[in-house]
Motif scaffolding. Structure first.
Motif, PDB file in Angstrom:
ATOM      1  N   ARG A 172      54.083  41.425  42.224  1.00 46.53           N
ATOM      2  CA  ARG A 172      53.378  41.359  43.498  1.00 46.53           C
ATOM      3  C   ARG A 172      52.069  40.598  43.336  1.00 46.53           C
ATOM      4  O   ARG A 172      51.390  40.708  42.320  1.00 46.53           O
ATOM      5  CB  ARG A 172      53.094  42.781  43.983  1.00 46.53           C
ATOM      6  N   GLY A 173      51.707  39.842  44.321  1.00 45.82           N
ATOM      7  CA  GLY A 173      50.511  39.022  44.250  1.00 45.82           C
ATOM      8  C   GLY A 173      49.436  39.487  45.204  1.00 45.82           C
ATOM      9  O   GLY A 173      49.210  40.684  45.371  1.00 45.82           O
ATOM     10  N   GLY A 174      48.796  38.561  45.836  1.00 45.67           N
ATOM     11  CA  GLY A 174      47.735  38.857  46.769  1.00 45.67           C
ATOM     12  C   GLY A 174      47.449  37.640  47.624  1.00 45.67           C
ATOM     13  O   GLY A 174      48.126  36.610  47.507  1.00 45.67           O
ATOM     14  N   ILE A 175      46.444  37.764  48.487  1.00 45.83           N
ATOM     15  CA  ILE A 175      46.080  36.643  49.351  1.00 45.83           C
ATOM     16  C   ILE A 175      44.603  36.764  49.721  1.00 45.83           C
ATOM     17  O   ILE A 175      44.088  37.872  49.869  1.00 45.83           O
ATOM     18  CB  ILE A 175      46.974  36.597  50.615  1.00 45.83           C
ATOM     19  N   ASP A 176      43.958  35.631  49.815  1.00 45.08           N
ATOM     20  CA  ASP A 176      42.570  35.562  50.255  1.00 45.08           C
ATOM     21  C   ASP A 176      42.526  34.514  51.363  1.00 45.08           C
ATOM     22  O   ASP A 176      42.557  33.311  51.107  1.00 45.08           O
ATOM     23  CB  ASP A 176      41.659  35.169  49.091  1.00 45.08           C
ATOM     24  N   TYR A 177      42.465  34.995  52.598  1.00 46.99           N
ATOM     25  CA  TYR A 177      42.510  34.095  53.746  1.00 46.99           C
ATOM     26  C   TYR A 177      41.347  33.113  53.766  1.00 46.99           C
ATOM     27  O   TYR A 177      41.475  32.017  54.303  1.00 46.99           O
ATOM     28  CB  TYR A 177      42.553  34.893  55.052  1.00 46.99           C
ATOM     29  N   SER A 178      40.216  33.491  53.174  1.00 48.16           N
ATOM     30  CA  SER A 178      39.038  32.619  53.231  1.00 48.16           C
ATOM     31  C   SER A 178      39.221  31.335  52.435  1.00 48.16           C
ATOM     32  O   SER A 178      38.504  30.363  52.664  1.00 48.16           O
ATOM     33  CB  SER A 178      37.792  33.364  52.739  1.00 48.16           C
ATOM     34  N   ILE A 179      40.176  31.299  51.506  1.00 52.21           N
ATOM     35  CA  ILE A 179      40.351  30.079  50.708  1.00 52.21           C
ATOM     36  C   ILE A 179      41.657  29.343  51.028  1.00 52.21           C
ATOM     37  O   ILE A 179      41.977  28.357  50.368  1.00 52.21           O
ATOM     38  CB  ILE A 179      40.261  30.374  49.198  1.00 52.21           C
ATOM     39  N   LEU A 180      42.391  29.806  52.032  1.00 50.44           N
ATOM     40  CA  LEU A 180      43.622  29.107  52.406  1.00 50.44           C
ATOM     41  C   LEU A 180      43.276  27.767  53.048  1.00 50.44           C
ATOM     42  O   LEU A 180      42.281  27.648  53.768  1.00 50.44           O
ATOM     43  CB  LEU A 180      44.440  29.937  53.396  1.00 50.44           C
ATOM     44  N   ASN A 181      44.126  26.773  52.796  1.00 46.85           N
ATOM     45  CA  ASN A 181      43.921  25.495  53.468  1.00 46.85           C
ATOM     46  C   ASN A 181      44.436  25.605  54.910  1.00 46.85           C
ATOM     47  O   ASN A 181      45.058  26.607  55.294  1.00 46.85           O
ATOM     48  CB  ASN A 181      44.579  24.342  52.702  1.00 46.85           C
ATOM     49  N   LEU A 182      44.182  24.600  55.711  1.00 47.04           N
ATOM     50  CA  LEU A 182      44.514  24.643  57.137  1.00 47.04           C
ATOM     51  C   LEU A 182      46.000  24.891  57.365  1.00 47.04           C
ATOM     52  O   LEU A 182      46.387  25.692  58.236  1.00 47.04           O
ATOM     53  CB  LEU A 182      44.075  23.343  57.820  1.00 47.04           C
TER      54      LEU A 182
ATOM     55  N   ASP B  91      49.293  43.728  39.413  1.00 48.66           N
ATOM     56  CA  ASP B  91      49.310  44.787  38.396  1.00 48.66           C
ATOM     57  C   ASP B  91      49.785  44.140  37.096  1.00 48.66           C
ATOM     58  O   ASP B  91      50.970  43.883  36.918  1.00 48.66           O
ATOM     59  CB  ASP B  91      50.260  45.908  38.827  1.00 48.66           C
ATOM     60  N   PHE B  92      48.847  43.874  36.200  1.00 49.78           N
ATOM     61  CA  PHE B  92      49.178  43.169  34.963  1.00 49.78           C
ATOM     62  C   PHE B  92      50.123  43.959  34.065  1.00 49.78           C
ATOM     63  O   PHE B  92      50.812  43.383  33.240  1.00 49.78           O
ATOM     64  CB  PHE B  92      47.908  42.767  34.221  1.00 49.78           C
ATOM     65  N   ASP B  93      50.178  45.267  34.234  1.00 51.41           N
ATOM     66  CA  ASP B  93      51.124  46.072  33.457  1.00 51.41           C
ATOM     67  C   ASP B  93      52.574  45.705  33.778  1.00 51.41           C
ATOM     68  O   ASP B  93      53.462  45.924  32.960  1.00 51.41           O
ATOM     69  CB  ASP B  93      50.908  47.566  33.701  1.00 51.41           C
ATOM     70  N   LYS B  94      52.801  45.152  34.960  1.00 52.88           N
ATOM     71  CA  LYS B  94      54.164  44.741  35.341  1.00 52.88           C
ATOM     72  C   LYS B  94      54.648  43.550  34.517  1.00 52.88           C
ATOM     73  O   LYS B  94      55.822  43.204  34.560  1.00 52.88           O
ATOM     74  CB  LYS B  94      54.228  44.399  36.833  1.00 52.88           C
ATOM     75  N   LEU B  95      53.747  42.917  33.779  1.00 48.94           N
ATOM     76  CA  LEU B  95      54.131  41.803  32.911  1.00 48.94           C
ATOM     77  C   LEU B  95      54.781  42.277  31.612  1.00 48.94           C
ATOM     78  O   LEU B  95      55.454  41.500  30.940  1.00 48.94           O
ATOM     79  CB  LEU B  95      52.919  40.934  32.579  1.00 48.94           C
TER      80      LEU B  95
END
Length: 97
Positions: free
Chosen positions: A35-45, A85-89
């Motif tokens: 699973r990842g994540g998202i940061d809307y403030s750095i998304l391109n247009l 979650d780095f443990d998932k690696l």
């Protein structure tokens, strides 16, 4: 952002993988769900527009039609979220040792 503990998500992901691989290759691969994540403030247009469309489409759905993934889009829209979650690696690391 899709929750890898949700069977519906796993089924949709595996269906997509199966459509893209030959039967022989599909039967040989190991699949890991990270699973990842998202940061809307750095998304391109382009990506901001895509997520805005997904959010608006998701909000129009009736509550009973919303999957866990759709609910996550609605709940996290415009925010910075991190489900890493780095443990998932560890299973991957153990596989390649």
């Amino acid at each position: 952002m899709a929750d890898p503990n949700d069977k519906g998500n796993i089924d949709r992901i595996m269906d997509g993988i199966e459509r893209q691989l030959s039967e022989d290759m599909y039967n040989q691969v190991n699949v890991y769900f990270l699973r990842g994540g998202i940061d809307y403030s750095i998304l391109n247009l382009k990506h901001k527009t895509m997520m805005a469309f997904a959010y608006k489409r998701s909000k129009r759905l009736k509550e009973k039609e919303r999957t866990a993934e759709i609910k996550a889009i609605i709940e996290t829209y415009g925010k910075k979220v991190d489900f890493i979650d780095f443990d998932k690696l560890n299973p991957i690391i153990n596989e390649i040792k």
